[in-house]
Design a protein around this motif. Structure first.
Motif, PDB file in Angstrom:
ATOM      1  N   LEU A  48      -8.458  -4.121   8.967  1.00 19.00           N
ATOM      2  CA  LEU A  48      -8.120  -5.250   9.219  1.00 19.00           C
ATOM      3  C   LEU A  48      -7.051  -5.234   7.892  1.00 19.00           C
ATOM      4  O   LEU A  48      -6.040  -5.406   8.004  1.00 19.00           O
ATOM      5  CB  LEU A  48      -9.086  -6.187   8.944  1.00 19.00           C
ATOM      6  N   VAL A  49      -7.931  -3.965   6.793  1.00 20.11           N
ATOM      7  CA  VAL A  49      -6.622  -4.417   5.315  1.00 20.11           C
ATOM      8  C   VAL A  49      -5.597  -3.509   5.410  1.00 20.11           C
ATOM      9  O   VAL A  49      -4.468  -4.169   4.982  1.00 20.11           O
ATOM     10  CB  VAL A  49      -7.667  -4.035   4.237  1.00 20.11           C
ATOM     11  N   PHE A  50      -5.764  -2.348   6.108  1.00 19.76           N
ATOM     12  CA  PHE A  50      -4.499  -1.533   6.160  1.00 19.76           C
ATOM     13  C   PHE A  50      -3.448  -2.434   7.299  1.00 19.76           C
ATOM     14  O   PHE A  50      -2.937  -2.352   7.583  1.00 19.76           O
ATOM     15  CB  PHE A  50      -5.501  -0.196   7.175  1.00 19.76           C
ATOM     16  N   VAL A  51      -4.083  -2.961   8.368  1.00 22.29           N
ATOM     17  CA  VAL A  51      -2.964  -3.786   9.274  1.00 22.29           C
ATOM     18  C   VAL A  51      -2.400  -4.658   8.470  1.00 22.29           C
ATOM     19  O   VAL A  51      -1.211  -4.510   8.870  1.00 22.29           O
ATOM     20  CB  VAL A  51      -4.118  -4.050  10.598  1.00 22.29           C
ATOM     21  N   LEU A  52      -3.502  -5.128   7.436  1.00 20.14           N
ATOM     22  CA  LEU A  52      -2.188  -6.568   7.402  1.00 20.14           C
ATOM     23  C   LEU A  52      -2.012  -5.537   6.244  1.00 20.14           C
ATOM     24  O   LEU A  52       0.059  -6.236   5.847  1.00 20.14           O
ATOM     25  CB  LEU A  52      -3.468  -7.303   6.995  1.00 20.14           C
ATOM     26  N   ILE A  53      -1.660  -4.854   5.542  1.00 18.56           N
ATOM     27  CA  ILE A  53      -0.755  -4.115   4.334  1.00 18.56           C
ATOM     28  C   ILE A  53       0.532  -4.123   5.233  1.00 18.56           C
ATOM     29  O   ILE A  53       1.341  -4.308   4.032  1.00 18.56           O
ATOM     30  CB  ILE A  53      -2.066  -3.061   3.964  1.00 18.56           C
ATOM     31  N   ALA A  54       0.111  -3.082   6.390  1.00 22.19           N
ATOM     32  CA  ALA A  54       1.142  -2.471   7.273  1.00 22.19           C
ATOM     33  C   ALA A  54       2.273  -3.613   7.269  1.00 22.19           C
ATOM     34  O   ALA A  54       3.681  -3.333   7.166  1.00 22.19           O
ATOM     35  CB  ALA A  54       0.734  -1.350   8.082  1.00 22.19           C
ATOM     36  N   ILE A  55       1.758  -4.882   7.990  1.00 26.83           N
ATOM     37  CA  ILE A  55       2.492  -5.633   8.197  1.00 26.83           C
ATOM     38  C   ILE A  55       3.273  -6.095   6.911  1.00 26.83           C
ATOM     39  O   ILE A  55       4.658  -7.166   7.418  1.00 26.83           O
ATOM     40  CB  ILE A  55       2.188  -6.674   9.301  1.00 26.83           C
ATOM     41  N   LEU A  56       2.885  -6.904   5.932  1.00 15.97           N
ATOM     42  CA  LEU A  56       3.058  -7.597   5.481  1.00 15.97           C
ATOM     43  C   LEU A  56       2.973  -6.822   4.123  1.00 15.97           C
ATOM     44  O   LEU A  56       3.642  -6.947   2.838  1.00 15.97           O
ATOM     45  CB  LEU A  56       2.351  -8.406   4.369  1.00 15.97           C
ATOM     46  N   ALA A  57       3.722  -5.309   4.356  1.00 17.61           N
ATOM     47  CA  ALA A  57       4.194  -3.985   3.389  1.00 17.61           C
ATOM     48  C   ALA A  57       5.715  -4.323   2.318  1.00 17.61           C
ATOM     49  O   ALA A  57       5.818  -4.246   1.383  1.00 17.61           O
ATOM     50  CB  ALA A  57       4.955  -3.115   3.588  1.00 17.61           C
ATOM     51  N   ARG A  58       6.955  -4.961   2.928  1.00 12.67           N
ATOM     52  CA  ARG A  58       7.600  -5.441   2.261  1.00 12.67           C
ATOM     53  C   ARG A  58       7.414  -6.564   1.711  1.00 12.67           C
ATOM     54  O   ARG A  58       8.418  -7.018   0.832  1.00 12.67           O
ATOM     55  CB  ARG A  58       8.869  -5.237   3.852  1.00 12.67           C
ATOM     56  N   VAL A  59       6.842  -7.663   1.968  1.00 16.26           N
ATOM     57  CA  VAL A  59       6.391  -8.916   0.827  1.00 16.26           C
ATOM     58  C   VAL A  59       5.925  -8.424  -0.295  1.00 16.26           C
ATOM     59  O   VAL A  59       5.918  -8.528  -1.445  1.00 16.26           O
ATOM     60  CB  VAL A  59       5.525  -9.570   1.907  1.00 16.26           C
ATOM     61  N   LEU A  60       4.866  -7.284   0.290  1.00 13.71           N
ATOM     62  CA  LEU A  60       4.007  -6.436  -0.644  1.00 13.71           C
ATOM     63  C   LEU A  60       4.852  -6.040  -1.819  1.00 13.71           C
ATOM     64  O   LEU A  60       4.017  -5.829  -3.513  1.00 13.71           O
ATOM     65  CB  LEU A  60       3.033  -6.050  -0.324  1.00 13.71           C
ATOM     66  N   ALA A  61       5.694  -5.316  -1.356  1.00 10.26           N
ATOM     67  CA  ALA A  61       6.016  -4.063  -2.235  1.00 10.26           C
ATOM     68  C   ALA A  61       7.107  -5.108  -3.625  1.00 10.26           C
ATOM     69  O   ALA A  61       7.745  -5.431  -3.113  1.00 10.26           O
ATOM     70  CB  ALA A  61       6.860  -3.010  -1.386  1.00 10.26           C
ATOM     71  N   PRO A  62       6.744  -4.761  -4.624  1.00  9.03           N
ATOM     72  CA  PRO A  62       7.751  -5.198  -5.750  1.00  9.03           C
ATOM     73  C   PRO A  62       8.524  -4.862  -5.915  1.00  9.03           C
ATOM     74  O   PRO A  62      10.096  -5.283  -6.255  1.00  9.03           O
ATOM     75  CB  PRO A  62       6.449  -4.217  -6.892  1.00  9.03           C
ATOM     76  N   TYR A  63       9.024  -3.291  -5.405  1.00  6.64           N
ATOM     77  CA  TYR A  63      10.176  -2.854  -5.486  1.00  6.64           C
ATOM     78  C   TYR A  63      10.971  -2.072  -4.796  1.00  6.64           C
ATOM     79  O   TYR A  63       9.737  -2.043  -3.311  1.00  6.64           O
ATOM     80  CB  TYR A  63      10.532  -1.618  -6.646  1.00  6.64           C
ATOM     81  N   GLU A  64      12.111  -1.406  -4.062  1.00  5.57           N
ATOM     82  CA  GLU A  64      12.219  -0.871  -3.166  1.00  5.57           C
ATOM     83  C   GLU A  64      12.579   0.676  -3.689  1.00  5.57           C
ATOM     84  O   GLU A  64      12.035   0.877  -4.186  1.00  5.57           O
ATOM     85  CB  GLU A  64      13.666  -0.876  -3.543  1.00  5.57           C
ATOM     86  N   PRO A  65      11.212   1.319  -2.548  1.00  8.61           N
ATOM     87  CA  PRO A  65      10.706   2.513  -2.558  1.00  8.61           C
ATOM     88  C   PRO A  65      11.933   3.550  -2.830  1.00  8.61           C
ATOM     89  O   PRO A  65      10.903   4.638  -3.332  1.00  8.61           O
ATOM     90  CB  PRO A  65      10.261   2.841  -0.918  1.00  8.61           C
ATOM     91  N   ASP A  66      13.394   3.468  -2.463  1.00 13.95           N
ATOM     92  CA  ASP A  66      14.120   4.703  -2.968  1.00 13.95           C
ATOM     93  C   ASP A  66      14.554   3.868  -4.312  1.00 13.95           C
ATOM     94  O   ASP A  66      16.061   5.030  -4.134  1.00 13.95           O
ATOM     95  CB  ASP A  66      14.946   4.920  -1.863  1.00 13.95           C
ATOM     96  N   ALA A  67      14.090   3.146  -4.796  1.00 11.63           N
ATOM     97  CA  ALA A  67      15.012   3.011  -6.437  1.00 11.63           C
ATOM     98  C   ALA A  67      14.489   3.076  -7.388  1.00 11.63           C
ATOM     99  O   ALA A  67      13.569   3.555  -7.598  1.00 11.63           O
ATOM    100  CB  ALA A  67      14.883   1.238  -6.405  1.00 11.63           C
ATOM    101  N   GLN A  68      15.910   4.000  -7.888  1.00 18.98           N
ATOM    102  CA  GLN A  68      14.727   4.983  -8.840  1.00 18.98           C
ATOM    103  C   GLN A  68      15.017   4.494 -10.393  1.00 18.98           C
ATOM    104  O   GLN A  68      16.281   5.479 -10.791  1.00 18.98           O
ATOM    105  CB  GLN A  68      16.108   6.435  -8.472  1.00 18.98           C
ATOM    106  N   THR A  69      14.553   3.979 -10.480  1.00 23.45           N
ATOM    107  CA  THR A  69      15.222   2.799 -11.126  1.00 23.45           C
ATOM    108  C   THR A  69      14.730   3.235 -12.869  1.00 23.45           C
ATOM    109  O   THR A  69      15.270   3.081 -14.077  1.00 23.45           O
ATOM    110  CB  THR A  69      14.069   1.326 -11.328  1.00 23.45           C
ATOM    111  N   TRP A  70      13.489   4.202 -12.999  1.00 26.09           N
ATOM    112  CA  TRP A  70      13.031   4.704 -13.961  1.00 26.09           C
ATOM    113  C   TRP A  70      13.281   5.886 -14.388  1.00 26.09           C
ATOM    114  O   TRP A  70      12.733   6.836 -14.909  1.00 26.09           O
ATOM    115  CB  TRP A  70      11.092   4.179 -13.583  1.00 26.09           C
TER     116      TRP A  70
END
Length: 317
Positions: A48-70
């Motif tokens: 259940l936790v895995f499915v919820l994380i996958a569904i809400l991943a774009r909301v939960l992720a603090p940054y874009e996954p490909d952003a080379q900010t640092w």
């Protein structure tokens, strides 16, 4: 003939109604046992936790996954990579990308590949196993010959290690996410086919089949309306277990470089592959995705094994 078949259907409905008055159905009793099983509860929570994380991943992720900010704060020469801190709870990778964001978005890829591959394997395997089981029940000697041919091809597929078969298919089709789905799905086909065929053969010797045959019910109706629906229980349990296998095999294909490479849509297996050259200086690059794969697969496995025990009449308490 119609009167006889209608009488059978009414008898079945009456029997089910009486059974419900004194007890409950198989799936209801299985669910009651699952609620008392710590292994099932642990597996269900993880899934259940895995499915919820996958569904809400774009909301939960603090940054874009490909952003080379640092990127300016990292150094591959000196193996300097910022670790966990306020802005990056899991640190950053060798390209200055937030690890937490990449793990969260990666869960979407793992869930997508696992579900699609399992659906493909289940659909093709159920068709193959259903045709084989139906041929045995409907067409006598000719049906047995068809079943023998289909199952020999199925046995050959089962003899090949699943990962080797997936790698072979993925190599033939080329590098892409769709290729991974198809390759992993192909490995699931012989498992579902053999399981459904065996379940149908077991059901074909049941008392209700002999009674229906004695009353003159058409074999096609017995197979499609009675044997096939009653044979799907073990196959549905296998679906849960196959999801765990599909996630692991998809990660393995991506690790070998056969999956789609897209920085905006990271995948746990590819993250593991990227981490290999930094193990001496940043072991966490491999630990995070590996832990995610292991825990997710464990959740589906625990739930599947608990469901299998709950539906097995030999293990009922």
């Amino acid at each position: 003939m119609s009167a006889k078949t209608d009488r059978i259907d009414r008898l079945a409905e009456l029997t089910a109604a009486r059974a419900d008055e004194g007890g409950h159905g198989l799936w209801y009793e299985a669910f009651k046992r699952l609620r008392r099983n710590p292994m099932a509860i642990a597996g269900a929570v993880i899934v259940l936790v895995f499915v919820l994380i996958a569904i809400l991943a774009r909301v939960l992720a603090p940054y874009e996954p490909d952003a080379q900010t640092w990127l300016g704060e990292t150094s591959t020469a000196t193996m300097t990579f910022p670790g966990a801190r306020a802005g990056n709870l899991l640190g950053v990778d060798h390209l200055g990308r937030d690890m937490l964001s990449r793990l969260l978005i990666g869960s979407q890829q793992s869930l997508l590949v696992g579900v699609v591959a399992t659906v493909l394997g289940f659909s093709a395997g159920a068709l193959l196993g259903g045709v084989s089981g139906a041929c045995l029940g409907l067409f006598g000697t000719a049906g047995r010959r068809v079943d023998a041919v289909l199952m020999r091809f199925n046995d050959m597929a089962l003899a090949v290690p699943s990962l080797l078969l997936a790698v072979s298919v993925a190599t033939l089709l080329g590098q892409s996410l769709i290729t991974v789905m198809i390759a992993v799905g192909v490995t699931q086909v012989p498992v579902f086919a053999r399981l459904l065929r065996g379940s149908m053969l077991a059901q074909s010797h049941s008392d209700y089949v002999m009674a229906s045959t004695a009353l003159g019910v058409r074999k096609s109706r017995i197979v499609l309306n009675h044997i096939l629906p009653n044979s799907l229980g073990p196959v549905l349990v296998q679906v849960t277990l196959s999801l765990a296998t599909a996630i692991i095999e998809a990660a393995g294909l991506s690790f070998l470089g056969l999956g789609g490479v897209d920085a905006a849509h990271p995948e746990w297996g590819f993250m593991l592959a990227e981490s290999q050259q930094y193990l001496s200086g940043a072991l966490r690059f491999a630990v995070y995705p590996a832990t995610a794969i292991i825990v997710t697969a464990l959740g589906f496995t625990l739930l599947g094994e608990a469901l299998r025990e709950a539906l097995d009449p030999k293990l009922r308490k």
